[in-house]
Write an enzyme that holds these catalytic residues in place. Structure first.
Site, PDB file in Angstrom:
ATOM      1  N   ASP A   1     -18.773  -6.900 107.189  1.00 45.16           N
ATOM      2  CA  ASP A   1     -17.284  -7.035 107.075  1.00 45.16           C
ATOM      3  C   ASP A   1     -16.632  -6.077 108.139  1.00 45.16           C
ATOM      4  O   ASP A   1     -15.179  -6.141 108.335  1.00 45.16           O
ATOM      5  CB  ASP A   1     -16.438  -6.944 105.751  1.00 45.16           C
TER       6      ASP A   1
ATOM      7  N   HIS B   1     -20.222  -1.181  95.233  1.00 39.78           N
ATOM      8  CA  HIS B   1     -18.985  -0.861  94.786  1.00 39.78           C
ATOM      9  C   HIS B   1     -19.212  -0.472  93.235  1.00 39.78           C
ATOM     10  O   HIS B   1     -18.261   0.257  92.691  1.00 39.78           O
ATOM     11  CB  HIS B   1     -17.743  -1.716  94.745  1.00 39.78           C
TER      12      HIS B   1
ATOM     13  N   HIS C   1     -16.326  -1.192 103.924  1.00 38.83           N
ATOM     14  CA  HIS C   1     -15.777  -0.680 102.817  1.00 38.83           C
ATOM     15  C   HIS C   1     -16.723   0.454 102.390  1.00 38.83           C
ATOM     16  O   HIS C   1     -18.045   0.078 102.115  1.00 38.83           O
ATOM     17  CB  HIS C   1     -15.364  -1.606 101.642  1.00 38.83           C
TER      18      HIS C   1
END
Length: 309
Positions: free
Chosen positions: A246, A125, A164
């Site tokens: 995840d 990120h 994500h």
């Protein structure tokens, strides 16, 4: 086939407040999973501490300097609602960078066939000028740029299967025709990027979003149809995996329903591509994964595949 496992106890010293999902127990879960006797053949190495200029391969000098200067002697410094610095964070982050670079060196010089780097904080990120989503320095992106600058890799692919989207990696390589970034991820979900139409200035960004509730069959179909053909066309000299776990069905921060077998399958498919185009060179760096059970099971399946099983 030789697999290098890179980690360091400093990863445990990146302290987070009670209840924060990106906690030191994640590394302990990985270590426990890889203590099994079937992983006795791993070549194990401690992640070296990168010099502060190494992150500047992808992050501007003022950004790196700001992270260094913000690092506290005690307590926490909060960057955003999710991303904090503690007294042990800077060394952990620099060893995460150093571990990724060391793995690239080992793979590119044929000291090993592939590598898995288990450090925290994660990195995908982190944009060029912005720390966010638990991430400070973008380890996968730094590793990709290091492969080009130091080892002359003409084309590097970063494949990200974290639940994500890796907005940071996409941001860094948006205008770089030498790096392909490919991602499967849940949408809508933090950070809100990763639509199919986000393709970069040179059509080297490949986003294949999934929906909440999608299972391994949908994931595998997306991988087969959306990512693997593009990888084949790109013909990378090195594949770097942003290995977030995840998307596992046990994870509290995502809503996908993958199992550890799906991560093993995806690893083998990427290894197949690497065998055809990159001399088998694969470097995997840990990203997310917040169910300790799911993380341990997934890492074991991933490393089993890297070992050729």
């Amino acid at each position: 086939m030789t697999t290098l496992y890179v980690s360091h106890p400093a990863a445990l010293d990146h302290a987070m407040p009670e209840g924060h999902p990106e906690r030191a127990d994640r590394i302990r879960a990985v270590d426990r999973a890889l203590e099994d006797e079937r992983f006795a053949g791993l070549v194990r190495a401690l992640a070296p501490k990168a010099a502060p200029e190494v992150p500047t391969l992808v992050h501007p000098v003022p950004y790196v300097q700001a992270i260094i200067e913000a690092s506290p002697q005690d307590g926490y410094v909060q960057i955003d609602g999710d991303t904090l610095l503690s007294p042990g964070t800077l060394e952990a982050a620099l060893r995460g960078v150093g571990g990724a670079v060391h793995a690239v060196d080992a793979v590119m010089t044929r000291e090993c066939t592939n590598a898995f780097v288990a450090m925290r904080p994660p990195g995908h990120h982190a944009e060029r000028m912005t720390a966010m989503g638990f991430c400070l320095f973008n380890n996968a992106a730094i590793a990709a740029r290091h492969a080009r600058e130091t080892h002359g890799a003409a084309r590097v692919a970063v494949v990200d299967w974290d639940v994500h989207h890796g907005n940071g990696t996409q941001d860094i390589f948006w205008d770089d025709r030498t790096v392909m970034y490919a991602s499967t991820h849940e949408m809508p979900l933090f950070p809100g990027t990763g639509a199919r139409g986000e393709r970069g200035n040179h059509d080297t960004i490949v986003n294949v979003p999934l929906r909440a509730g999608d299972d391994g069959a949908v994931f595998r179909e997306a991988f087969e149809a959306g990512i693997l053909p593009r990888l084949e066309s790109f013909a990378p000299d090195l594949i770097i995996i942003s290995a977030g776990f995840d998307a596992h069905h046990l994870d509290p921060l995502g809503n996908l329903r993958l199992t550890e077998a799906d991560f093993g399958w995806a690893t083998r498919r990427l290894m197949d591509v690497a065998e055809r185009h990159a001399g088998g060179r694969v470097v995997s760096v840990l990203e997310g994964g917040y169910s300790l059970k799911g993380l341990g099971l997934s890492v074991a399946a991933h490393v089993d595949a890297l070992l050729g099983r």
